[in-house]
Design a protein around this motif. Structure first.
Motif, mmCIF file in Angstrom:
data_model
loop_
_atom_site.group_PDB
_atom_site.id
_atom_site.type_symbol
_atom_site.label_atom_id
_atom_site.label_comp_id
_atom_site.label_asym_id
_atom_site.label_seq_id
_atom_site.Cartn_x
_atom_site.Cartn_y
_atom_site.Cartn_z
ATOM 1 N N TYR A 148 69.403 34.860 70.779
ATOM 2 C CA TYR A 148 70.791 35.245 70.525
ATOM 3 C C TYR A 148 71.241 36.163 71.655
ATOM 4 C CZ TYR A 148 68.276 39.260 68.534
ATOM 5 O OH TYR A 148 67.434 40.323 68.344
ATOM 6 N N ALA A 149 72.549 36.295 71.804
ATOM 7 C CA ALA A 149 73.096 37.085 72.901
ATOM 8 C C ALA A 149 73.642 38.406 72.385
ATOM 9 C CB ALA A 149 74.193 36.315 73.618
ATOM 10 N N VAL A 150 73.339 39.467 73.098
ATOM 11 C CA VAL A 150 73.993 40.765 72.917
ATOM 12 C C VAL A 150 74.595 41.097 74.267
ATOM 13 C CG1 VAL A 150 73.699 43.207 72.410
ATOM 14 C CG2 VAL A 150 72.404 41.500 71.105
ATOM 15 N N GLY A 151 75.921 41.012 74.362
ATOM 16 C CA GLY A 151 76.555 41.060 75.671
ATOM 17 C C GLY A 151 76.102 39.853 76.466
ATOM 18 N N ASN A 152 75.613 40.102 77.685
ATOM 19 C CA ASN A 152 75.112 38.976 78.484
ATOM 20 C C ASN A 152 73.598 38.947 78.556
ATOM 21 O OD1 ASN A 152 74.572 41.110 80.149
ATOM 22 N ND2 ASN A 152 75.990 40.500 81.791
ATOM 23 N N THR A 153 72.953 39.613 77.568
ATOM 24 C CA THR A 153 71.492 39.640 77.506
ATOM 25 C C THR A 153 71.023 38.766 76.349
ATOM 26 O OG1 THR A 153 71.475 41.901 78.386
ATOM 27 C CG2 THR A 153 69.474 41.122 77.290
ATOM 28 N N ARG A 154 70.056 37.926 76.635
ATOM 29 C CA ARG A 154 69.559 37.000 75.624
ATOM 30 C C ARG A 154 68.218 37.514 75.079
ATOM 31 N NH1 ARG A 154 71.950 32.145 75.413
ATOM 32 N NH2 ARG A 154 70.056 30.974 74.969
ATOM 33 N N ILE A 155 68.168 37.666 73.751
ATOM 34 C CA ILE A 155 67.025 38.295 73.079
ATOM 35 C C ILE A 155 66.403 37.307 72.102
ATOM 36 C CG2 ILE A 155 66.285 40.242 71.630
ATOM 37 C CD1 ILE A 155 68.882 41.669 72.588
ATOM 38 N N VAL B 279 56.613 30.049 68.386
ATOM 39 C CA VAL B 279 57.943 30.658 68.283
ATOM 40 C C VAL B 279 58.285 31.417 69.561
ATOM 41 C CG1 VAL B 279 59.397 32.265 67.006
ATOM 42 C CG2 VAL B 279 57.799 30.784 65.777
ATOM 43 N N ALA B 280 57.371 32.261 70.023
ATOM 44 C CA ALA B 280 57.625 33.038 71.236
ATOM 45 C C ALA B 280 57.792 32.129 72.449
ATOM 46 C CB ALA B 280 56.492 34.027 71.463
ATOM 47 N N GLU B 281 56.963 31.087 72.553
ATOM 48 C CA GLU B 281 57.076 30.171 73.689
ATOM 49 C C GLU B 281 58.407 29.431 73.676
ATOM 50 O OE1 GLU B 281 53.644 27.654 73.680
ATOM 51 O OE2 GLU B 281 52.365 29.149 74.642
ATOM 52 N N THR B 282 58.846 29.009 72.492
ATOM 53 C CA THR B 282 60.143 28.335 72.382
ATOM 54 C C THR B 282 61.270 29.261 72.813
ATOM 55 O OG1 THR B 282 59.360 26.918 70.585
ATOM 56 C CG2 THR B 282 61.740 27.204 70.791
ATOM 57 N N LEU B 283 61.192 30.521 72.386
ATOM 58 C CA LEU B 283 62.226 31.484 72.769
ATOM 59 C C LEU B 283 62.229 31.704 74.279
ATOM 60 C CD1 LEU B 283 61.739 33.997 69.824
ATOM 61 C CD2 LEU B 283 63.810 32.657 70.281
ATOM 62 N N ALA B 284 61.051 31.819 74.869
ATOM 63 C CA ALA B 284 60.983 32.022 76.318
ATOM 64 C C ALA B 284 61.538 30.806 77.067
ATOM 65 C CB ALA B 284 59.543 32.294 76.737
ATOM 66 N N GLU B 285 61.184 29.629 76.585
ATOM 67 C CA GLU B 285 61.628 28.397 77.256
ATOM 68 C C GLU B 285 63.130 28.183 77.138
ATOM 69 O OE1 GLU B 285 59.223 25.516 75.305
ATOM 70 O OE2 GLU B 285 57.394 26.039 76.407
ATOM 71 N N THR B 286 63.757 28.777 76.098
ATOM 72 C CA THR B 286 65.198 28.596 75.895
ATOM 73 C C THR B 286 66.006 29.795 76.372
ATOM 74 O OG1 THR B 286 64.880 29.309 73.587
ATOM 75 C CG2 THR B 286 64.984 26.944 74.014
ATOM 76 N N GLY B 287 65.372 30.671 77.178
ATOM 77 C CA GLY B 287 66.152 31.680 77.885
ATOM 78 C C GLY B 287 66.049 33.106 77.410
ATOM 79 N N ALA B 288 65.174 33.410 76.474
ATOM 80 C CA ALA B 288 65.037 34.805 76.042
ATOM 81 C C ALA B 288 64.563 35.666 77.205
ATOM 82 C CB ALA B 288 64.053 34.909 74.883
ATOM 83 N N GLU B 289 65.159 36.866 77.307
ATOM 84 C CA GLU B 289 64.801 37.773 78.397
ATOM 85 C C GLU B 289 63.809 38.844 77.960
ATOM 86 O OE1 GLU B 289 68.397 38.579 81.059
ATOM 87 O OE2 GLU B 289 69.315 37.812 79.212
ATOM 88 N N PHE B 290 63.772 39.152 76.695
ATOM 89 C CA PHE B 290 62.695 39.961 76.117
ATOM 90 C C PHE B 290 62.614 39.634 74.633
ATOM 91 C CE2 PHE B 290 66.388 42.887 76.137
ATOM 92 C CZ PHE B 290 66.445 43.271 74.801
ATOM 93 N N LEU B 291 61.531 40.062 73.991
ATOM 94 C CA LEU B 291 61.285 39.757 72.588
ATOM 95 C C LEU B 291 61.379 41.029 71.760
ATOM 96 C CD1 LEU B 291 58.167 37.404 73.002
ATOM 97 C CD2 LEU B 291 60.573 36.725 72.753
#
Length: 551
Positions: A137-144, A157-169
């Motif tokens: 999800y986005a908070v401002g222009n940061t994807r979490i 779950v973590a790998e899917t988030l990383a592959e879809t653009g998460a910048e931190f967990l």
């Protein structure tokens, strides 16, 4: 693009069912984040309902009220940082454990928990539906990316988030304490960081709920598993964490690092916090307990004083003709050392009345365990009468060794509302007494110093229900008993495992038999602080009627 992101972590203490109170705590944390210039204020898993809410969360009126309260909270937090808070969510006929992201007066994103724990104290498979794997999800222009608690224990779950653009967990948790749990969490989270190359923020709640204690201990990991921030255990706090964008991605700025104490201290803090919260959350301000002059009631009295203060603890000595002079002296000394109110209530007259009433029925029968248990049940009756009259919760004082083998009288010394040492073996009770005499911390409300007399710790344990009685008359010596119980209970081992460890087969068989036939007592016993992964209640569910024996 923003080069700095401030995250406010609310490691705080919700109450199950208190939607308004929990929302007020969340709003206060959000205001602190607002004052600190946060971009996002994060609260733990299922915070709005409290955790572990068990079947309560399946009640439609409850989960709908919780969702409504989150939506109102989003409106209350419209002007300022985003808010992330755990709570239920419903889609059609499905109920989810969700993480709600609030911004601009509404809920803008929801993360649905995918992996549902169904072991130990958790029954989420029967309560919630599994959410689909999703993106950040986005908070401002940061994807979490937010794997919800159990989701971070698995790679997908973590790998899917990383592959879809998460910048931190950001991982919201409702993770209860048991010995060694922090190291397990840390190792799992380091694995996720190494796999994804992303910083990870592990946020855990704190506080007691029934037998479970949430120990906090939130932490922040940078890529390659380096700890940047570590929050204290068993303490509520709101902390601000800064992340900076570098050429290699986001990095957490080093911040507070609270040293965690050893296991003995963590166990003691868990017992103090769980009792304090059990009383506060159930509406009690004071407690009483039977003080026998023995080590178990002494340490429970110390825990109670450290939890709620000496002025709120009543100690009661209920002697019979079998109570030794040193027990009378020791009980009074414990109460005086701790600064508690002390009552002296002899039971001989009441016991004579009861035995006289039963005499016509018992004529021709020799005295046996029945008469011993009358003493214990009379004490339970008197203590419960005082509890009713004074509005003080009665504490029980049976250690895990006694609870395991049924060395306690049902409707007697088992009477009461809570037992802080229920998951503490007798040999650990002795060590805990020594530890408390030698240590004092700011979170203790009791006095420092040797509050528990050495004679109480050193003397042979006895129920004092007959002349010259010793616990060892009925049970193996406690070091042997506890070692066998650790194999049979904590390790789920067999008689053969006990023998292989060097213990007598007959001792092991006796302990196993007592363990199984005492299940009905445990089924009716007071809840108590969970310290191990095999505490008696949700961690170990055995049938009451059970003819299985091995070895």
């Amino acid at each position: 693009m923003a080069d700095r992101f401030r995250l406010t972590l609310a490691q705080i203490n919700p109450t199950v069912g208190d939607l308004e109170g929990n929302a007020a705590l969340a709003l206060d944390a959000w205001k602190q984040g607002c004052d600190a210039g946060a971009d996002l204020v994060a609260l733990p898993e299922m915070f709005i309902t409290g955790y572990n809410a068990q079947d309560l969360v399946m009640k439609p009126s409850f989960h709908l009220a919780a969702i409504e309260r989150i939506e109102q909270l989003a409106k209350d937090c419209a002007d300022g940082p985003a808010l992330a808070i755990g709570g239920p969510w419903v889609e059609g006929t499905e109920l989810f454990n969700a993480y709600h992201i609030c911004s601009g007066g509404r809920v803008v994103s929801r993360v649905l928990k995918h992996h549902l724990p169904n072991y130990a104290v958790f029954d989420e498979v029967r309560i919630f539906d599994s959410g689909a794997l999703g993106g950040p999800y986005a908070v401002g222009n940061t994807r979490i990316g937010s794997p919800v608690c159990e989701d971070a224990w698995y790679e997908d779950v973590a790998e899917t988030l990383a592959e879809t653009g998460a910048e931190f967990l950001l991982v919201p948790n409702g993770s209860p304490y048991h010995r060694g749990k922090y190291e397990t969490r840390l190792n799992k989270m380091i694995a996720r960081v190494v796999e994804t190359g992303l910083p990870l923020i592990y946020l855990n709640m704190v506080g007691g709920q029934d037998d479970q204690v949430f120990d906090g201990g939130s932490f922040v990991l940078n890529p390659h598993g380096r700890i940047a921030v570590q929050l204290p255990v068993f303490e509520s706090c709101v902390a601000h964490v800064d992340l900076e964008r570098t050429d290699d991605g986001w990095q957490a700025v080093k911040g507070d690092f609270a040293q965690h104490p050893d296991t003995r201290e963590q166990d003691y803090h868990a017992m103090v916090l769980s009792l304090r919260d059990y009383l506060r959350k159930s509406g009690f301000r004071k407690v009483l307990l039977g003080l026998s002059g023995g080590v178990d009631s002494a340490i429970v009295a110390a825990i109670a004083v450290d939890a709620i203060g000496a002025d709120n603890v009543r100690c009661v000595m209920l002697p019979s003709e079998y109570t030794s002079e040193h027990s009378l002296e020791d009980a009074k000394q414990v109460a005086e050392n701790l600064g508690c109110h002390y009552d002296f209530v002899p039971i001989s007259e009441g016991r004579d009345a009861i035995t006289g009433t039963l005499a016509p029925l018992f004529e021709g029968y020799a005295e046996d365990l029945t008469e011993e248990n009358i003493q214990s049940r009379l004490r339970g009756l008197l203590l419960m009468a005082m509890s009713n009259k004074f509005g003080e919760m009665l504490l029980t004082t049976g250690n895990k060794s006694e609870v395991a083998v049924g060395y306690a009288t049902i409707y007697g010394d088992m009477a009461g509302g809570y037992n802080p040492i229920k998951d503490l073996y007798k040999t650990d009770v002795f060590e805990t007494c020594r530890w408390r005499n030698a240590n004092h911390r700011d979170w203790m409300m009791g006095k420092p110093g040797e509050v528990l007399p050495q004679r109480v710790i050193d003397k042979p344990p006895s129920a004092e229900l007959r002349a010259d009685q010793k616990d060892s008359d009925s049970l193996p010596d406690y070091p042997v008993l506890d070692a066998i119980l650790r194999i049979l209970v904590d390790e789920d081992g067999s008689i053969g495992d006990c023998v292989a460890a060097g213990y007598d087969r007959e001792d092991a068989r006796k302990v196993q038999g007592l363990l199984y036939v005492s299940e009905y007592k445990r089924f009716q016993s007071a809840p108590g602080t969970r310290l191990s992964p095999r505490a008696f209640w949700l961690d170990r569910r055995y049938p009451i009627v059970n003819r299985w024996r091995d070895g």
